[in-house]
Enzyme design. Structure first.
Site: not given
Ligand code: ADP
Length: 300
Positions: A205, A100
């Site tokens: 984390d 989502e």
């Molecule tokens: P990684 O696995 O590379 O650490 P993340 O899951 O932390 O990636 O996601 C990278 C960035 O994308 C996050 O810091 C956040 O800002 C954004 N993000 C993560 N999940 C979502 C989401 N469901 N909707 C919008 N933005 C998201």
């Protein structure tokens, strides 16, 4: 066509689209991807289908086996609980994850208060034991979760030792430096006395980049590495790199006070784990901070 997928492999986008219901874009010609930044490990994009709906897609050409499946089950563990919102998992494959999309809003004082209350709810201990039902990952590194009724044992065997071994084997830490970390672990029983922690579900984390705020100002947790452990671990991680206001810690403490005792030393003890992970991911630049924490705990 080239360029519209923001670098995402075609087969990943096709697989992700295949998870969506009728009425969504089923064709690569009508879907649009826009890259989003901020992730430490995997490229990610906002995916907009021709129905106008948006989704969050991240991928990796060669992830460690099971990385996205474990992230999906971590997220589900959070969404299953009445604590803090986490994005719903819409689909997962070996090298991609579809979530989502959370539209970003502006954090307010109320957002931090809600995060503190939600985290305190998430942390309510249950009857289960320390650890988790499956191993998972901390960033891209393996995280062992073999259940263990003894928290001190779990922290030593499943958290510190694997990272310490990895750092020494790769020549990022010297054997003498590792001994200082061992000496800190030797103090653990005493630091956690008189009553050891109970198993709480942890985000695992909790740095500021893994907390986003939606349009309503509600906090949303992303990128978890869940397991059951001492809830002070999440708070120690939140303190490590900053970004959380004092009010967040104060609200948490008001709602669900941490046990009395040497809070500062416990925090340093728990920061050893993410610091060692940083040594392994980013190199010797984090050894100084690691050893400062180890000395503080070992010599207190
Ligand atoms: P990684 O696995 O590379 O650490 P993340 O899951 O932390 O990636 O996601 C990278 C960035 O994308 C996050 O810091 C956040 O800002 C954004 N993000 C993560 N999940 C979502 C989401 N469901 N909707 C919008 N933005 C998201």
């Amino acid at each position: 066509m080239p360029g519209t997928l923001a670098g995402a492999p075609e087969n990943v986008v096709r697989a992700a689209l295949g998870m969506l219901g009728q009425g969504e874009a089923r064709s690569l010609d009508t879907v649009r991807l826009e890259r989003v930044g901020g992730g430490c490990v995997n490229p990610a994009a906002r995916m907009i289908t021709d129905s106008g709906r948006t989704y969050f897609l991240k991928w990796n050409d060669a992830p460690p086996a099971g990385l996205f499946h474990r992230e999906a089950s971590s997220l589900r563990a959070l969404t299953d609980r009445d604590g803090v919102r986490a994005p719903r998992v819409l689909g997962v494959g070996e090298n991609w994850l579809l979530l989502e999309f959370i539209e970003f809003g502006k954090p307010t004082d109320a957002s931090w208060e809600r995060l503190a209350l939600g985290l305190a709810r998430l942390h309510e201990p249950g009857p289960e034991t320390f650890g988790w039902e499956e191993d998972n990952f901390i960033g891209p590194l393996p995280q062992e979760n073999e259940p263990d009724g003894n928290w001190v044992h779990f922290w030593r065997r499943r958290r510190i030792h694997p990272q310490l071994r990895r750092a020494v084997d790769a020549g990022r830490m010297a054997a003498g430096e590792a001994k200082l970390v061992e000496a800190a672990l030797d103090r653990m029983d005493e630091l956690l006395a008189p009553k050891g922690p109970e198993p709480s579900l942890l985000h695992g984390d909790l740095w500021a980049g893994n907390v986003i705020v939606d349009r309503r100002g509600d906090p949303v947790l992303v990128d978890p590495a869940v397991y059951r452990g001492d809830r002070a671990v999440d708070l120690a991680m939140a303190r490590l790199f900053g970004g959380f206001p004092d009010a967040f810690f104060a609200h948490y403490e008001e709602t669900f006070p941490l046990p009395t005792g040497p809070a500062h030393l416990r925090c340093s003890l728990y920061q050893l784990y993410p610091l060692l992970v940083h040594v392994n991911l980013f190199g010797r630049g984090y050894v100084g901070d690691t050893l400062r924490r180890a000395r503080e705990v070992g010599e207190a």
